[in-house]
Design a protein around this motif. Structure first.
Motif, mmCIF file in Angstrom:
data_model
loop_
_atom_site.group_PDB
_atom_site.id
_atom_site.type_symbol
_atom_site.label_atom_id
_atom_site.label_comp_id
_atom_site.label_asym_id
_atom_site.label_seq_id
_atom_site.Cartn_x
_atom_site.Cartn_y
_atom_site.Cartn_z
ATOM 1 N N LEU A 192 0.798 -1.210 -0.216
ATOM 2 C CA LEU A 192 0.197 -0.015 0.051
ATOM 3 C C LEU A 192 0.861 1.345 -0.148
ATOM 4 O O LEU A 192 1.949 1.184 0.644
ATOM 5 C CB LEU A 192 -0.955 -0.002 1.339
ATOM 6 N N ASP A 195 0.468 6.282 3.386
ATOM 7 C CA ASP A 195 -0.735 7.306 3.789
ATOM 8 C C ASP A 195 -1.628 6.018 4.142
ATOM 9 O O ASP A 195 -2.460 6.112 5.020
ATOM 10 C CB ASP A 195 -0.949 8.176 3.332
ATOM 11 N N GLN A 196 -1.915 5.231 3.158
ATOM 12 C CA GLN A 196 -3.189 4.470 3.233
ATOM 13 C C GLN A 196 -2.636 3.250 4.212
ATOM 14 O O GLN A 196 -3.747 2.865 5.123
ATOM 15 C CB GLN A 196 -3.286 3.700 2.041
ATOM 16 N N GLU A 200 -4.594 2.303 7.854
ATOM 17 C CA GLU A 200 -5.577 0.931 8.203
ATOM 18 C C GLU A 200 -4.755 0.233 9.076
ATOM 19 O O GLU A 200 -5.524 -0.569 9.890
ATOM 20 C CB GLU A 200 -5.437 0.229 6.718
#
Ligand code: DGY
Length: 327
Positions: A192, A195-196, A200
Motif C-alpha cells: 500500500l 498514507d493508506q 489502516e
C-alpha cells in the motif's frame, strides 16, 4: 606477510584466535581520543578493519591509504559514507541473514508488550498495586487477528510478516520500494501507499534502513493518519521517526502507544519524556542482542573480512563497485 588489521570491538576468543592466524591484528577499544601521531602509526599499513559503532570518517580514511576492507559487525551500515568508501576502493562488508529471526522476535516482543501493556503492569505489580482482580484500567489490546503494517519488506520485514500471518492470524500490509513476491504469495501481504497503510494498520512496524529518504519518514502528519487505537513499533533506526513528534502524539494519545528499540540519539538521554510515558515500551537497541546471534554476527564479520582480504570476495559486500576503484 600477514595483512595488518584493526579490531575496534570485543569478539569471542575463538574468533579473535582465527583472526590472529590469518592477520596481524591490533585491538583497540575505540579510535576516539587516540592522538594524531599515534593514529598515523596505527593506520599507515592497515588493510582491514572490523568492529561496530564507530564512525570511520575521512580523517581515519586519509591516514589509512592501504585500507581495502571494512567489516562491520552489523547488518545496518548507516555509520558509513558508502559512496566515499567506494570512491576510495574500500569494500564494506556487513552481516545480513544471521540476525533476521532474532530481530523479528524482538519486534514481536515490542508489539506484544506495547499492546498488552506488559511493562506498565509489571511495574504496577512490583510497586504492590495489584490488590484485587485486574479491571479495565489495566486491560490491553489484542494482537492476534489485527492488521499488521510493515514499513520495509526486506529480510526482517518478511520474518515479522511470517510471525504475524502464521502465528497470530494477522492481515499483512506493507510499504516498500518494490513488490515482495514472497510476502504476497506466502503471507497474502498487500502493498500500500504509506498514507493508506498508516490509516489502516493496527500495528505499524518500522523495519526500514536509515537513508536520506527514510529520515523522519514518520512525523506529525503521518502520526495523525494513524488510528487512535494503533501502536507504532520501531526496530529499524531511530531517526526514521521524528522523536519530538512521536512524544507529542503519545502524550496527546493521537496513537495508543509505541514500542521502541532505537532512538534518534543512543543511548536515549535519561531525561527523555519517552522514559516516563506509560504508553511506551523502551528497549536499549537489543534487536540482535542474544548470545547466539551476536556470536553468529561476529563470526560472519570475521569470515567476511578474511574472505575479502584474501580474494576480494563479494559475499555480504555492500558496495561491489568498490573493486573497480581499487588500485
Ligand atoms: C544491526 O546489525 O544493524 C543492528 O541494529 C545492531 O546494530
Amino acid at each position: 606477510m600477514l595483512p595488518k588489521i584493526i579490531l575496534y570491538d570485543e569478539i569471542p576468543a575463538d574468533l579473535l584466535e582465527r583472526l590472529e592466524q590469518h592477520t596481524d591484528v591490533t585491538v583497540i577499544d575505540t579510535f576516539k581520543g587516540i592522538p594524531d601521531t599515534e593514529l598515523h602509526a596505527l593506520l599507515s599499513a592497515t588493510e582491514g578493519m572490523i568492529g561496530v559503532g564507530e564512525t570511520i570518517g575521512p580523517k581515519i580514511l586519509d591516514l589509512a591509504p592501504r585500507l581495502r576492507v571494512l567489516s562491520t559487525i552489523s547488518v545496518g551500515y548507516d555509520y558509513f559514507d558508502v559512496p566515499e568508501l567506494t570512491g576510495r576502493g574500500i569494500q564494506l562488508m556487513h552481516t545480513p541473514n544471521v540476525l533476521t529471526d532474532t530481530t523479528a522476535d524482538m519486534i514481536f516482543m515490542l508489539m506484544l508488550c506495547a499492546a498488552r501493556r506488559a511493562t506498565e503492569v509489571h511495574e504496577n505489580v512490583r510497586q504492590g498495586k495489584w490488590r484485587e482482580a485486574v479491571g479495565a484500567e489495566w486491560f490491553g489490546s489484542d494482537v492476534h487477528g489485527k492488521k499488521l503494517g510493515i514499513l520495509g519488506m526486506g529480510r526482517i520485514g518478511l520474518a515479522v510478516a511470517k510471525r504475524g500471518y502464521g502465528g497470530f492470524n494477522m492481515e499483512i500490509l506493507y510499504y516498500g520500494r518494490s513488490v515482495n513476491e514472497q510476502a504476497e504469495k506466502d503471507f497474502q501481504a498487500k502493498r500500500l501507499p504509506l498514507d493508506q497503510l498508516l490509516a489502516e494498520a493496527d500495528f505499524v512496524c518500522v523495519t526500514l534502513p536509515l537513508t536520506d529518504s527514510t529520515k523522519k519518514l514518520i512525523s506529525s502528519r503521518e502520526l495523525g493518519l494513524m488510528k487512535p487505537t494503533a501502536f507504532l513499533i520501531n526496530g529499524g533506526r531511530g531517526p526514521i521517526i521524528d522523536e519530538a513528534a512521536l512524544i507529542e502524539a503519545l502524550q496527546k494519545r493521537v496513537i495508543s502507544g509505541a514500542g521502541l528499540d532505537v532512538y534518534e540519539k543512543e543511548p536515549v538521554p535519561a531525561d527523555s519524556p519517552l522514559l516516563s510515558l506509560p504508553n511506551v515500551v523502551t528497549l536499549p537497541h537489543i534487536g540482535s542482542a542474544t548470545h547466539e546471534t551476536r556470536y553468529a554476527m561476529a563470526k560472519c564479520a570475521v569470515d567476511n573480512l578474511l574472505a575479502a582480504l584474501a580474494s576480494q570476495s563479494l559475499v555480504n559486500c555492500v558496495n561491489p563497485e568498490a573493486l573497480q576503484h581499487a588500485s
